[in-house]
Design an enzyme around this catalytic site. Structure first.
Site, PDB file in Angstrom:
ATOM      1  N   LYS A  77       0.849  -1.203   0.000  1.00 46.11           N
ATOM      2  CA  LYS A  77       0.000   0.000   0.000  1.00 46.11           C
ATOM      3  C   LYS A  77       0.881   1.249   0.000  1.00 46.11           C
ATOM      4  O   LYS A  77       1.943   1.274   0.640  1.00 46.11           O
ATOM      5  CB  LYS A  77      -0.905  -0.041   1.242  1.00 46.11           C
ATOM      6  CG  LYS A  77      -1.953   1.055   1.326  1.00 46.11           C
ATOM      7  CD  LYS A  77      -2.889   0.803   2.515  1.00 46.11           C
ATOM      8  CE  LYS A  77      -3.904   1.912   2.729  1.00 46.11           C
ATOM      9  NZ  LYS A  77      -4.820   1.639   3.850  1.00 46.11           N
ATOM     10  N   SER A 152      -9.715   1.886   2.862  1.00 41.17           N
ATOM     11  CA  SER A 152      -8.813   2.664   2.044  1.00 41.17           C
ATOM     12  C   SER A 152      -7.771   1.827   1.288  1.00 41.17           C
ATOM     13  O   SER A 152      -7.120   2.356   0.387  1.00 41.17           O
ATOM     14  CB  SER A 152      -8.088   3.696   2.913  1.00 41.17           C
ATOM     15  OG  SER A 152      -7.232   3.069   3.844  1.00 41.17           O
ATOM     16  N   SER A 176      -9.906  -0.508   6.955  1.00 40.22           N
ATOM     17  CA  SER A 176      -9.345  -0.345   5.608  1.00 40.22           C
ATOM     18  C   SER A 176      -8.738  -1.576   4.965  1.00 40.22           C
ATOM     19  O   SER A 176      -8.482  -1.572   3.768  1.00 40.22           O
ATOM     20  CB  SER A 176      -8.292   0.755   5.620  1.00 40.22           C
ATOM     21  OG  SER A 176      -8.950   1.989   5.565  1.00 40.22           O
TER      22      SER A 176
HETATM   23  N1  GLN Z   1     -12.967   4.458   6.521  1.00 43.18           N
HETATM   24  C1  GLN Z   1     -12.314   4.759   7.745  1.00 43.18           C
HETATM   25  C2  GLN Z   1     -11.763   6.165   7.701  1.00 43.18           C
HETATM   26  O1  GLN Z   1     -11.920   6.799   6.733  1.00 43.18           O
HETATM   27  C3  GLN Z   1     -11.233   3.768   8.050  1.00 43.18           C
HETATM   28  C4  GLN Z   1     -10.039   3.925   7.193  1.00 43.18           C
HETATM   29  C5  GLN Z   1      -8.870   3.080   7.607  1.00 43.18           C
HETATM   30  O2  GLN Z   1      -9.020   2.034   8.228  1.00 43.18           O
HETATM   31  N2  GLN Z   1      -7.687   3.571   7.289  1.00 43.18           N
HETATM   32  O3  GLN Z   1     -11.199   6.657   8.621  1.00 43.18           O
END
Ligand code: GLN
Length: 489
Positions: A77, A152, A176
């Protein structure tokens, strides 16, 4: 690329039935063909990957053991530091940032023989649930390219589902790894907080952030986790607990399992198709001898509100370092401008909309006068949610829920931020409580002429990765037809 498990592939390389070079060439070809449409990879390292594969093949030819991941093509990532290529965290702010060091996980994987084939897209600084908040364009779902891959870790899940590498390493602050895994039909594990070193992960919410694998099978996730886990002196929050041999333990059939299912896991907040698919999974567990215990978990409803105070609060502090001077994008200086004006313009230009929203939210909940009402209250809710899980886990091995209330949605469909935050309803609690959790492919949902993956989530006590993975593997093996694979397989 043929979809195979890491262990089967490594066995084939080590026994000489195939070569690492062959696999890398096939993977690079698949990326070249599919990536222009999917936008899963931000950057690919063909020369370095081929050279690394040749080195592995040479070592095998000389009778050496190049490690348990010998020649396995893996993507990383974009918010995890690699000396190869850029580490941009999906942000214009870091568009040209090159890390002088590798993250601990990258170091450990490479040492075990893995080949880093490229960096994959993500929502900016990990803030998002769909992959659409990425400065380098949205990633498309390999099952239906009009739809999001989930976020994400959008590029990670899409790459694995499309066969563009055998596995990917993502990060999970509030879902994410699990959410995109469920949208793309692959396995995603969020380890216990502290199980895997965060050294080299671009910080979002430091008390919530975890690095975890996205794979085609539970066994692959266990293999990667075992290699990545363990104490790292460079991350003081990494645990000194021993890492058990997850792979061996996963293979052992165990005593009968007890799964908690919250009464609200089937609710009118879920898509109807998700409720139906989830009911089938619960029935399947029951029929295969699992004891299902329905539990009340009213505090779960407070998870989202708690998370969306804590995560932005920590983000607003972590993102202070991007001032255009020490780090990242710097606006063109204007004569006569103060340093503060330069900071403001650099940040204004470098950060995207969602990141700015989180910084403002976080700064607000931490500000004098509101700190007690919001931030401290969220910390109290965090403790209560943690304790409620502890109670439930006194009599259950793990908790089963859908991973998300909906399958992958269309690009642009959830423009309203609150609407987007609702995607994280089932996933944030594990981060709030520091548990381990995972998403597991559990069949397909037919929607508008597409067959879309459906994922279920297991949440288990801290450091109970082995038993969580064992439950997941039993499910995977007992219902192979339910386990969604990449669209091409
Ligand atoms: N969707 C959540 C956020 O926007 C979690 C994202 C993540 O786990 N990095 O914070």
């Amino acid at each position: 690329m043929p979809q195979t498990t890491i262990s089967a592939y490594v066995e084939a390389v080590r026994s000489g039935r195939t070569t690492a070079r062959q696999m890398i060439d096939v993977t690079l070809g698949a990326i070249e063909a599919a990536n222009p449409k999917l936008n899963a990879y931000r950057e690919v390292f063909p020369e370095e990957a081929r050279a690394a594969a040749d080195r592995i093949d040479e070592r095998i030819a000389q009778g050496e053991n190049p490690g348990p991941l010998a020649g396995a093509p893996i993507s990383i990532k974009d918010n995890i530091a690699t000396t190869l290529g850029r580490t941009s965290a999906g942000s214009k702010m870091l568009a040209d940032y090159r890390s002088p060091f590798d993250a601990t996980v990258v170091e450990r994987l490479t040492k075990a023989g893995a080949i880093i084939v490229g960096k994959v897209q993500c929502d900016e600084f990990g803030m998002g649930s769909s992959g659409e908040n990425c400065a380098f364009g949205p990633t498309r779902n390999p099952h239906d390219d009009r739809r999001v891959a989930g976020g994400s870790s959008s590029g990670s899940a899409a790459a694995v589902a499309a066969g563009l590498g055998l596995a990917s390493i993502g990060s999970d602050t509030g879902g994410s790894v699990r959410l995109p895994a469920s949208f793309c039909g692959v396995v995603g594990v969020k380890p216990t907080y502290g199980r895997v070193s965060r050294y080299g992960l671009v910080a979002y919410g430091s008390s919530l952030d975890c690095i975890g694998p996205i794979t085609n099978s539970v066994a692959d996730a266990a293999t990667l986790l075992r290699i990545m886990a363990g104490h790292d002196p460079r991350d003081a929050t990494s645990s000194t607990r021993e890492v058990f041999d997850l792979v061996t333990e996963v293979d052992q059939p165990g005593r009968s399992i007890r799964l908690a299912v919250p009464k609200k896991a089937r609710s009118d907040q879920n898509d109807e198709a998700v409720n139906d698919a989830f009911a089938r999974v619960v029935d399947h567990f029951r029929e295969s001898g699992t004891e299902i215990i329905e539990v009340d978990f009213p505090l779960a409803d407070y998870g989202l509100a708690t998370y969306y105070v804590l995560a932005p609060a920590e983000a607003s502090s972590n993102l202070e370092r991007y001032d255009g001077i020490r780090y990242g994008h710097r606006a063109e200086p204007v004569t006569g401008e103060s340093l503060e004006e330069l900071y403001a313009r650099s940040r204004g230009e470098g950060f995207g909309e969602e990141v700015k929203r989180r910084i403002m939210l976080g700064t607000f909940v931490l500000s004098a006068g509101y700190h007690d009402a919001y931030y401290l209250k969220a910390l109290k809710a965090r403790r209560l949610i943690h304790d409620a899980f502890t109670d439930i886990f006194r009599s259950c091995d793990a908790m089963l829920t859908p991973t998300a209330a909906m399958p992958a949605f269309r690009i642009g469909e959830r423009a309203d931020p609150i609407h987007m935050y609702l995607c994280d309803r089932y996933t944030v609690n594990a981060n709030i409580a520091g548990l381990c959790a995972m998403s597991l492919p559990a069949g397909m949902i037919d929607l508008d002429g597409s067959a879309l993956p459906f994922g279920v989530q297991l949440q288990a006590p801290k450091f109970a990765e082995s038993s969580m993975l064992r439950i997941a593997q039993q499910f995977e093996q007992s219902r192979p037809s339910m386990v969604g694979r990449g669209p091409g397989s």
